[in-house]
Write a protein that holds these residues in place. Sequence first.
Motif, mmCIF file in Angstrom:
data_model
loop_
_atom_site.group_PDB
_atom_site.id
_atom_site.type_symbol
_atom_site.label_atom_id
_atom_site.label_comp_id
_atom_site.label_asym_id
_atom_site.label_seq_id
_atom_site.Cartn_x
_atom_site.Cartn_y
_atom_site.Cartn_z
ATOM 1 N N LEU A 162 1.997 13.785 -5.773
ATOM 2 C CA LEU A 162 2.065 12.486 -5.123
ATOM 3 C C LEU A 162 0.920 11.616 -5.613
ATOM 4 O O LEU A 162 -0.238 11.940 -5.441
ATOM 5 N N ARG A 163 1.269 10.488 -6.206
ATOM 6 C CA ARG A 163 0.256 9.597 -6.762
ATOM 7 C C ARG A 163 0.176 8.332 -5.921
ATOM 8 O O ARG A 163 1.191 7.858 -5.411
ATOM 9 N N PRO A 164 -1.029 7.771 -5.755
ATOM 10 C CA PRO A 164 -1.187 6.600 -4.895
ATOM 11 C C PRO A 164 -0.428 5.380 -5.378
ATOM 12 O O PRO A 164 -0.242 4.438 -4.615
ATOM 13 N N TRP A 165 0.008 5.364 -6.640
ATOM 14 C CA TRP A 165 0.779 4.225 -7.127
ATOM 15 C C TRP A 165 2.293 4.461 -7.011
ATOM 16 O O TRP A 165 3.087 3.629 -7.407
ATOM 17 N N ASP A 166 2.662 5.609 -6.450
ATOM 18 C CA ASP A 166 4.067 5.873 -6.183
ATOM 19 C C ASP A 166 4.442 5.314 -4.809
ATOM 20 O O ASP A 166 3.653 5.320 -3.876
ATOM 21 N N GLY A 167 5.671 4.877 -4.696
ATOM 22 C CA GLY A 167 6.168 4.383 -3.416
ATOM 23 C C GLY A 167 6.664 5.520 -2.546
ATOM 24 O O GLY A 167 6.535 6.688 -2.920
ATOM 25 N N PRO A 168 7.191 5.182 -1.409
ATOM 26 C CA PRO A 168 7.396 3.832 -0.882
ATOM 27 C C PRO A 168 6.094 3.168 -0.451
ATOM 28 O O PRO A 168 5.068 3.810 -0.318
ATOM 29 N N PHE A 169 6.192 1.849 -0.215
ATOM 30 C CA PHE A 169 5.015 1.050 0.082
ATOM 31 C C PHE A 169 5.101 0.450 1.482
ATOM 32 O O PHE A 169 6.192 0.243 2.023
ATOM 33 N N LEU A 170 3.935 0.172 2.045
ATOM 34 C CA LEU A 170 3.838 -0.465 3.349
ATOM 35 C C LEU A 170 3.098 -1.783 3.224
ATOM 36 O O LEU A 170 2.210 -1.929 2.378
ATOM 37 N N CYS A 171 3.458 -2.734 4.086
ATOM 38 C CA CYS A 171 2.679 -3.967 4.159
ATOM 39 C C CYS A 171 1.367 -3.662 4.871
ATOM 40 O O CYS A 171 1.173 -2.572 5.413
ATOM 41 N N VAL A 202 0.860 -1.181 0.000
ATOM 42 C CA VAL A 202 0.000 0.000 0.000
ATOM 43 C C VAL A 202 0.897 1.233 0.000
ATOM 44 O O VAL A 202 1.753 1.385 0.876
ATOM 45 N N SER A 203 0.705 2.121 -0.966
ATOM 46 C CA SER A 203 1.515 3.332 -1.026
ATOM 47 C C SER A 203 1.224 4.212 0.181
ATOM 48 O O SER A 203 0.073 4.325 0.621
ATOM 49 N N ILE A 204 2.260 4.863 0.725
ATOM 50 C CA ILE A 204 2.030 5.772 1.840
ATOM 51 C C ILE A 204 1.222 6.987 1.402
ATOM 52 O O ILE A 204 0.719 7.737 2.235
ATOM 53 N N HIS A 205 1.084 7.192 0.089
ATOM 54 C CA HIS A 205 0.311 8.315 -0.426
ATOM 55 C C HIS A 205 -1.119 7.925 -0.792
ATOM 56 O O HIS A 205 -1.869 8.750 -1.300
ATOM 57 N N THR A 265 0.032 -4.671 7.714
ATOM 58 C CA THR A 265 0.088 -4.394 9.147
ATOM 59 C C THR A 265 0.726 -3.034 9.434
ATOM 60 O O THR A 265 0.313 -2.324 10.356
ATOM 61 N N CYS A 266 1.729 -2.657 8.659
ATOM 62 C CA CYS A 266 2.330 -1.331 8.852
ATOM 63 C C CYS A 266 1.385 -0.229 8.386
ATOM 64 O O CYS A 266 1.370 0.869 8.950
ATOM 65 N N GLN A 267 0.585 -0.516 7.373
ATOM 66 C CA GLN A 267 -0.427 0.447 6.945
ATOM 67 C C GLN A 267 -1.480 0.639 8.030
ATOM 68 O O GLN A 267 -1.920 1.764 8.300
ATOM 69 N N GLU A 268 -1.863 -0.448 8.702
ATOM 70 C CA GLU A 268 -2.814 -0.347 9.808
ATOM 71 C C GLU A 268 -2.233 0.489 10.947
ATOM 72 O O GLU A 268 -2.946 1.297 11.560
ATOM 73 N N LYS A 269 -0.953 0.306 11.215
ATOM 74 C CA LYS A 269 -0.318 1.094 12.276
ATOM 75 C C LYS A 269 -0.267 2.567 11.889
ATOM 76 O O LYS A 269 -0.506 3.441 12.723
ATOM 77 N N LYS A 270 0.032 2.843 10.640
ATOM 78 C CA LYS A 270 0.052 4.227 10.156
ATOM 79 C C LYS A 270 -1.316 4.881 10.353
ATOM 80 O O LYS A 270 -1.425 6.006 10.835
ATOM 81 N N GLU A 271 -2.381 4.166 9.994
ATOM 82 C CA GLU A 271 -3.729 4.705 10.143
ATOM 83 C C GLU A 271 -4.072 4.924 11.620
ATOM 84 O O GLU A 271 -4.710 5.923 11.979
ATOM 85 N N ALA A 272 -3.636 4.008 12.481
ATOM 86 C CA ALA A 272 -3.911 4.157 13.911
ATOM 87 C C ALA A 272 -3.197 5.381 14.473
ATOM 88 O O ALA A 272 -3.770 6.140 15.259
ATOM 89 N N MET A 273 -1.946 5.591 14.072
ATOM 90 C CA MET A 273 -1.191 6.737 14.569
ATOM 91 C C MET A 273 -1.802 8.055 14.116
ATOM 92 O O MET A 273 -1.660 9.078 14.780
#
Length: 429
Positions: free
Chosen positions: A394-403, A382-385, A405-413
């Motif tokens: 910034l385009r959603p298909w640009d990286g860097p990418f998260l797995c 999942v792109s961080i964007h 579980t890390c995307q879930e943590k990003k959303e929680a933070m």
Amino acid sequence: MSSKGEHQTVPLSVLLKRELASEKVESPEISHGQASQSKKGEDFIFIKTECQRVAGDGVSTYSVFALFDGHNGSAAAIYSKENLLNNVLAAVPSDLNRDEWVAALPRALVAGFVKTDKDLQERAQTSGTTVTFMIIERWVITVASVGDSRCILESAEGEIYYLSADHRLECNVEERERITASGGEVGRLNTGGGTEIGPLRCWPGGLCLSRSIGDMDVGEFIVPVPYVKQVKLSTAGGRLIISSDGVWDALSAEAAFDCCRGMPADAAASQIVKEAVQAKGLRDDTTCIVIDMQLPEKPTPSLPPPKKPGKGVFMSMFWKKPSESSSQTEKEYCEPDMVEELFEEGSAMLSERLDSKYPLCNVFKLFMCAVCQVELKPGEGVSIHADISNSGKLRPWDGPFLCSTCQEKKEAMEGKRPSGDGRYSSGSD
């Protein structure tokens, strides 16, 4: 013969001296000392010198100095001490040259802090820790910090620089606003009857810090994303102090440097701790690391403190006094004292901190999670964007990418999903 107004030639002796010293000044001589007085037994120090950036070459070395001030137990501090460096290094590609490696450190430190926190919380540890983590590569100093331990630098001319941020809610308005926007509450301890006491704290949990590693029972809007500052010293050198809040609750930066002026690093660390304890008593773990950076050929003498310390006094620790035979011309060609800022960023948003545009475009691999370094299948990351509405460049298909579980943590933070199990911690510092 040149006239007074024409360009002055550099003496041959100076040119030869520069040539002979050119290899030596590439890397400073680093000396360090540490001291601590324990109250709770939750402060931990990590020091590793002569680390090899390129295994086996013996030249590309760097040093690491870190302080972990735990709370609500020591588990988070111990785990971070044992794992943080490896997590940071795992986020730096192995095929970078020296300049690229240094430039990649700010993002690698962010990734390493977040991964350490994520792994610790998976172990269901409820303790937390502040972290002040420093990497010295030649004359470049990179510091990442969460919490209220502090790193300060005094240059050879006596200028003081703060290389860490204070994440106490009491004094950081931006962090208070971020937490409330993410779903937390900020207030003082209510003892009943409308009486509030103590510093501002985050609820649930009662933590008075806005950033830490661990603290899973407080909610993930208490983030592990560090403030990062990177500076470059001139060969005039400088002195660094890393201390827990047991020191800074008692001493100002100026007082810390003044009380140990003229002392070698080991004696300086002991003196700072002694001064802090004498000023306020041993109310908390009180820990200090002192690091001196200087030219290899100019050892630090043990001199008594001068009667009137001031600008320029600190230089006596790093420069030998010129002999009477030294010419004025030679003195004029010493490199001036300078601290050059290379990078500074304190945002808590991963999409900003892991942005691929700065300063290299090829640091994060396409099929690798930028935080935990797990391999991703095509289309799995999942792109961080991805959740940025006003993408612009910034385009959603640009990286860097998260797995996932890390995307879930990003959303929680960022307060975009509920986190934690609703437990409340009492007595968090």
